[in-house]
Write a protein that holds these residues in place. Structure first.
Motif, short mmCIF file in Angstrom:
data_model
loop_
_atom_site.label_atom_id
_atom_site.label_comp_id
_atom_site.label_asym_id
_atom_site.label_seq_id
_atom_site.Cartn_x
_atom_site.Cartn_y
_atom_site.Cartn_z
N ARG A 50 10.04 -11.36 4.80
CA ARG A 50 9.55 -12.02 3.88
C ARG A 50 8.01 -10.94 3.50
N MET A 51 7.73 -11.64 2.17
CA MET A 51 6.54 -10.70 1.55
C MET A 51 5.33 -11.03 2.67
N SER A 52 5.10 -12.34 2.88
CA SER A 52 4.05 -12.71 3.86
C SER A 52 3.95 -11.93 5.22
N LYS A 53 5.15 -11.71 5.74
CA LYS A 53 5.24 -10.79 7.09
C LYS A 53 4.84 -9.47 6.63
N LEU A 54 5.20 -8.90 5.55
CA LEU A 54 5.01 -7.46 4.98
C LEU A 54 3.35 -7.46 4.86
N ALA A 55 2.94 -8.51 4.34
CA ALA A 55 1.17 -8.41 3.83
C ALA A 55 0.49 -8.42 5.43
N GLU A 56 1.08 -9.12 6.15
CA GLU A 56 0.71 -9.27 7.53
C GLU A 56 0.64 -7.78 8.25
N LEU A 57 1.79 -7.09 8.27
CA LEU A 57 1.90 -5.89 8.90
C LEU A 57 1.07 -4.85 8.24
N LEU A 58 0.88 -4.86 6.67
CA LEU A 58 0.16 -3.87 6.10
C LEU A 58 -1.35 -4.36 6.32
N ALA A 59 -1.81 -5.48 6.79
CA ALA A 59 -3.08 -5.90 6.79
C ALA A 59 -3.80 -5.92 5.62
N VAL A 60 -3.14 -6.46 4.46
CA VAL A 60 -3.91 -6.42 3.48
C VAL A 60 -3.19 -7.90 2.41
N ASP A 61 -4.11 -8.00 1.65
CA ASP A 61 -3.56 -9.60 1.00
C ASP A 61 -2.50 -9.46 0.27
N MET A 62 -2.04 -10.64 -0.23
CA MET A 62 -0.79 -10.83 -1.01
C MET A 62 -0.66 -10.23 -2.09
N SER A 63 -2.04 -10.04 -2.90
CA SER A 63 -1.91 -9.50 -4.24
C SER A 63 -1.79 -8.13 -4.28
N VAL A 64 -2.30 -7.45 -3.18
CA VAL A 64 -2.14 -6.02 -2.89
C VAL A 64 -0.52 -5.52 -2.61
N THR A 65 -0.09 -6.55 -1.82
CA THR A 65 1.15 -6.39 -1.16
C THR A 65 2.08 -6.64 -2.35
N SER A 66 1.82 -7.47 -3.11
CA SER A 66 2.95 -7.75 -4.40
C SER A 66 2.87 -6.41 -5.33
N ARG A 67 1.52 -5.94 -5.70
CA ARG A 67 1.65 -4.59 -6.58
C ARG A 67 2.52 -3.47 -5.80
N HIS A 68 2.34 -3.43 -4.29
CA HIS A 68 3.20 -2.27 -3.68
C HIS A 68 4.63 -2.69 -3.77
N VAL A 69 5.09 -4.01 -3.67
CA VAL A 69 6.41 -4.34 -3.56
C VAL A 69 7.00 -3.98 -4.95
N ALA A 70 6.22 -4.44 -5.96
CA ALA A 70 6.78 -4.20 -7.30
C ALA A 70 6.91 -2.92 -7.60
N HIS A 71 6.12 -1.90 -7.07
CA HIS A 71 6.22 -0.54 -7.39
C HIS A 71 7.53 0.17 -6.70
#
Length: 166
Positions: A50-71
């Motif tokens: 899930r995106m929430s797990k990815l955000a935790e592993l990246l140690a960044v907030d969901m908005s940053v994770t969403s940008r990376h995932v969209a890319h």
């Protein structure tokens, strides 16, 4: 426990390590910045999530994770599918193209390290890898705010070195 001077030297080495990270970043293809490479790496290492797990592993907030995932999704390197357990969530998965991109990045990085560390013994490279993994494990256990160090006494205050990062 190590002496104060050893920790101060570690701070200097961490600060200087930015040069190593920058050189590794220059190896990345122009369409795959470091955040995107991190997404691919974590999905390759941990599998679908899930995106929430990815955000935790990246140690960044969901908005940053969403940008990376969209890319990476725009480039076809990952797919997002509904989570069967929670239709509001998405499961992220590497595509064959994403695995190919990840393999390419891994090969580039391995070649650069082999070149730069060509005068190191296999044992030295292994020791470095083990020590870096141990260091990371020491920090992974501290998800909350770092404890504050004790206030220095009057004569120590003037010799403190600020911790800078690059």
């Amino acid at each position: 426990m190590a002496e104060k001077a050893q920790y101060e030297e570690l701070v200097r080495q961490f600060s200087a390590f930015g040069a190593v990270k920058r050189e590794m970043g220059r190896l990345l293809p122009s369409d795959c910045p470091s955040g995107s490479a991190a997404v691919l790496t974590l999905l390759g290492r941990h599998g679908d999530m899930r995106m929430s797990k990815l955000a935790e592993l990246l140690a960044v907030d969901m908005s940053v994770t969403s940008r990376h995932v969209a890319h990476v999704a725009e480039r076809g390197w990952i797919e997002r599918s509904p989570d069967p357990a929670d239709k509001r969530s998405r499961i992220l998965r590497l595509t064959p193209e994403g695995q190919g991109r990840l393999d390419d990045i891994g090969e580039r990085t391995s070649q650069m390290l082999a070149h730069r560390l060509s005068d190191w013994s296999d044992d030295e490279v292994g020791q470095l890898s083990l020590l870096m993994a141990r260091l990371r494990a020491s920090f992974d256990d501290c998800r909350g705010p770092a404890p504050r160090p004790p206030a220095p006494s009057g004569d120590e205050q003037s010799t403190r070195t600020p911790a800078t990062t690059t």
